[in-house]
Motif scaffolding. Structure first.
Motif, PDB file in Angstrom:
ATOM      1  N   PRO A 175      38.294  85.025  18.609  1.00 46.39           N
ATOM      2  CA  PRO A 175      39.453  84.400  17.972  1.00 46.39           C
ATOM      3  C   PRO A 175      39.010  83.141  17.219  1.00 46.39           C
ATOM      4  O   PRO A 175      37.893  82.646  17.402  1.00 46.39           O
TER       5      PRO A 175
ATOM      6  N   ASP B 205      41.929  86.757  10.643  1.00 42.14           N
ATOM      7  CA  ASP B 205      42.022  87.592  11.839  1.00 42.14           C
ATOM      8  C   ASP B 205      41.942  89.065  11.453  1.00 42.14           C
ATOM      9  O   ASP B 205      42.888  89.628  10.895  1.00 42.14           O
TER      10      ASP B 205
ATOM     11  N   ASP C  66      44.687  91.657  12.685  1.00 35.72           N
ATOM     12  CA  ASP C  66      46.058  91.525  12.199  1.00 35.72           C
ATOM     13  C   ASP C  66      46.129  92.140  10.806  1.00 35.72           C
ATOM     14  O   ASP C  66      45.597  91.571   9.846  1.00 35.72           O
TER      15      ASP C  66
END
Length: 199
Positions: free
Chosen positions: A13, A110, A113
């Motif tokens: 992340p 990301d 996503d």
């Protein structure tokens, strides 16, 4: 023109990748602006950089601290460069109209996503149209980075890369950020390469 690197976060992340990236910027003796989506996100990144690694110190500041000229890393939700940075780090899908004022721009998005990936594709197209030199890095299973493609817009010595295995490469005419493809081994030895390091 500015070199723009797109970092496709798949295994880590942002909260894990950003502190290491900021550390490398500081080790290189450069300054950075980190752009986030809101004042609340700036506060969250501020807390993150203070506690991410007890063994390292990542000096930084924001409008809450003031004195941007003394801050090697400036956190902001505005398109600005008050600390004279040479590196711009974009997070949260942010974009900047002042990329040309930096030596290098790092766009972290990301990869898990679909909306973020689609937005990154559009930023890639916009950067290509603006004449920036583009690099696309995909994260490997070990958290390193594999260069998948490059587009040399302003430097004749920077050769476009061939398509990567598993999909159309960003260096191809009309190519976009590919769908998730397995990273090709071996990973780049430096997970966050900076200007002047071998790529």
């Amino acid at each position: 023109m500015t070199r723009v690197d797109f970092y496709h976060l798949q295994k880590w992340p942002l909260d894990r990748a950003l502190p290491q990236l900021v550390d490398k910027v500081l080790q290189s003796g450069q300054r950075a602006v980190v752009m986030a989506a809101s004042p609340e996100r700036v506060e969250a990144l501020d807390r993150l950089l203070w506690v991410a690694d007890p063994a390292s110190w990542l000096p930084h500041g924001s409008r809450a601290d003031g004195s941007p000229e003394h801050q090697p890393v400036w956190l902001t939700d505005r398109d600005e460069n008050p600390n004279g940075a040479t590196i711009l780090i974009l997070t949260d899908g942010m974009d900047s109209g002042t990329k040309a004022g930096f030596v290098r721009c790092l766009d972290l998005f990301d990869g898990n996503d679909p909306t973020a990936v689609d937005a990154a594709r559009q930023r890639w197209r916009d950067c290509k149209a603006a004449g920036h030199d583009l690099f696309y890095w995909q994260q490997t299973d070990r958290g390193g980075w594999q260069e998948k493609a490059r587009v040399a817009a302003s430097r004749p010595d920077l050769k476009p890369s061939p398509p990567s295995s598993g999909g159309r490469g960003l260096g191809e005419e009309g190519a976009e950020i590919p769908e998730m493809v397995p990273p090709a081994p071996p990973p780049h030895p430096d997970p966050l390469p900076l200007e002047g390091e071998r790529e």
